[in-house]
Design an enzyme around this catalytic site. Structure first.
Site, short mmCIF file in Angstrom:
data_model
loop_
_atom_site.label_atom_id
_atom_site.label_comp_id
_atom_site.label_asym_id
_atom_site.label_seq_id
_atom_site.Cartn_x
_atom_site.Cartn_y
_atom_site.Cartn_z
N CYS A 60 14.64 -4.25 8.14
CA CYS A 60 15.04 -5.12 9.14
C CYS A 60 16.43 -4.71 9.67
CB CYS A 60 15.19 -6.44 8.77
SG CYS A 60 13.41 -6.99 8.24
N THR B 30 -6.11 -22.09 13.09
CA THR B 30 -7.22 -21.32 12.64
C THR B 30 -6.91 -20.39 11.76
OG1 THR B 30 -8.43 -21.91 14.56
CG2 THR B 30 -9.39 -20.27 13.06
N ALA C 241 1.74 -10.14 2.64
CA ALA C 241 0.62 -9.16 2.05
C ALA C 241 0.84 -7.66 2.24
CB ALA C 241 -0.65 -9.55 2.67
N HIS C 242 1.41 -7.39 3.41
CA HIS C 242 1.78 -5.84 3.72
C HIS C 242 2.71 -5.12 2.78
CE1 HIS C 242 5.69 -5.75 5.72
NE2 HIS C 242 5.51 -7.26 6.00
N1 PLP Z 1 11.61 -11.43 1.90
C1 PLP Z 1 11.86 -9.87 1.29
C2 PLP Z 1 12.26 -9.87 -0.04
C3 PLP Z 1 11.64 -8.79 2.06
O1 PLP Z 1 11.80 -7.68 1.50
C4 PLP Z 1 10.93 -8.98 3.29
C5 PLP Z 1 10.56 -7.79 4.18
O2 PLP Z 1 11.13 -6.82 4.09
C6 PLP Z 1 10.86 -10.33 3.78
C7 PLP Z 1 11.17 -11.30 2.86
C8 PLP Z 1 10.20 -10.64 5.43
O3 PLP Z 1 8.74 -10.26 5.15
P1 PLP Z 1 8.03 -10.36 6.42
O4 PLP Z 1 8.59 -9.55 7.41
O5 PLP Z 1 6.63 -9.87 6.02
O6 PLP Z 1 7.84 -11.84 6.71
#
Ligand code: PLP
Length: 387
Positions: free
Chosen positions: A320, A230, A194-195
């Site tokens: 990441c 939950t 969602a973020h």
């Molecule tokens: N998949 C894609 C294409 C993304 O851009 C991201 C986050 O950058 C993720 C997966 C992982 O999302 P989350 O860190 O919210 O689990």
């Protein structure tokens, strides 16, 4: 402050914040409890599930709330790897690190990569041949790339997988909130967070096929027994509010075209003003919000710091991997060298970004280029950060 890192995360939208506060203060009961106040939360949760499922074009029973895309990929790959210990997983080589890492862990040594063109798009004929000659346990290909915005032909991939009888998972994390979603239900499995689209962090969902044996984590019988724990109704409610608030924009051809024009104008000006600049995936269909720039000089961290000092938040790649100096596997798959990858900066706008913000960013890039052009090549990433 112009924020150009929406692919990393987005600010919580006012609608999401209101929905979260309302649910946290008045719908905090455990949806599994038997008294009436809890039943109201349970009903509200199911009504919310039905509305989100409708946006994605699937039955509500297919939608499972979880903590987001990373959890979804891990749960899914672990499930398929344990059910099919002899089979492989087929990925695109530009999947998000969460997909590549989960496949590496659970399908140890049994990962295949789909053939792709030099713009990282899966070649459909080759995929079809691959599935026929050696059907994998699962095909997992993202809808839109987080670093470059390049779109994959996921609707066609879903058809090819269906015809071959191979389950298809689509990571739609970057697609949702930017482009229309009503066909996503055609994929067997979908994961998202969602973020990336005005909702809170730590909440997301996955779609599974009707009647699927899949389960992610055991515990209580929540989420149709597929994801115990939950339910986080305040965050689910905020996710729903955030997505509902932008539906008008996401489904408006005029708005999508306008945003695309702003991005293209930015790219055109910078290509003229910064000799040697390259744009990853320039010639192919990309998200309207994403530009991956390979700059002619200067480590990307240096660019990020200089742009930051001028008030612009941009990124060195996917969130990441920023902070690490490892070259981007996405750019590498598109034929860029490790050295070029160290000079790549990602810009990603949101619905709140104005045309003026894009123009100001354009000016800032040109100013930073003038500065960096005069400076000696920087040292290590640490040296750059200390400047
Ligand atoms: N998949 C894609 C294409 C993304 O851009 C991201 C986050 O950058 C993720 C997966 C992982 O999302 P989350 O860190 O919210 O689990």
């Amino acid at each position: 402050m112009p924020y150009f890192d929406h692919n990393a995360t987005t600010p919580l939208s006012p609608e999401a914040l209101d929905a979260w506060s309302a649910a946290a203060s008045s719908a905090w009961q455990n949806p599994s409890s038997l008294y009436r106040s809890a039943a109201r939360v349970r009903n509200a949760l199911e009504a919310t599930r039905a509305e989100i499922a409708d946006l994605i074009g699937c039955a509500p029973e297919r939608l499972i709330f979880n903590s987001g895309a990373t959890e979804g990929a891990n749960a899914l790959f672990q499930f398929f790897a344990s059910r099919h210990p002899e089979k492989s997983i087929l990925l695109s080589s530009v999947e998000h690190p969460c997909g590549i890492a989960a496949a590496t862990r659970f399908f140890d040594g049994r990962i295949r990569f789909a053939n792709a063109d030099d713009q990282s798009r899966v070649i459909l004929e080759k995929l079809q041949q691959d599935l026929e000659s050696d059907p994998p346990a699962l095909v997992s290909i993202m809808a839109a790339n987080n670093e470059t915005g390049v779109l994959q032909p996921w609707e066609k991939i879903a058809e090819i997988c269906r015809a071959a009888g191979v389950p298809f998972h689509c990571d739609a994390t970057q697609w949702i909130g930017k482009l229309p979603t009503e066909n996503l239900g055609r994929c067997d499995f979908v994961t998202a967070s969602a973020h990336k689209t005005g909702g809170p962090k730590g909440i997301g969902f996955m779609i599974v096929p009707e009647g699927s044996a899949f389960y992610g984590q055991t515990g209580g019988e929540q989420e149709f027994g597929k994801r115990g724990g939950t339910e986080n109704f305040p965050s689910i409610s905020a996710l729903h509010a955030a997505w509902t608030a932008i539906q008008g924009s996401v489904n408006s051809i005029e708005q999508l075209e306008e945003r695309l024009l702003w991005r293209r104008k930015f790219e055109k000006t910078l290509t003229h003003q910064i000799p040697g600049l390259k744009i990853a995936g320039q010639e192919v269909e990309r998200l309207w919000n994403t530009v991956s720039l390979i700059l002619p000089k200067g480590a990307n961290a240096r660019w990020v710091r200089k742009l930051d000092r001028r008030g612009f938040s941009v990124s060195t790649g996917s969130a990441c991997s920023s902070g690490k100096e490892a070259p981007s596997h996405v750019l590498e798959a598109m034929g860029f060298s490790a050295e070029e990858s160290q000079r790549s900066v990602r810009v990603s706008s949101g619905w709140s970004t104005s045309q003026e913000d894009w123009q100001n960013l354009e000016t800032a890039f040109i100013e930073v280029f003038e500065e960096i052009r005069e400076e000696p090549e920087g040292g290590s990433l640490t040296t750059v950060i200390q400047i």
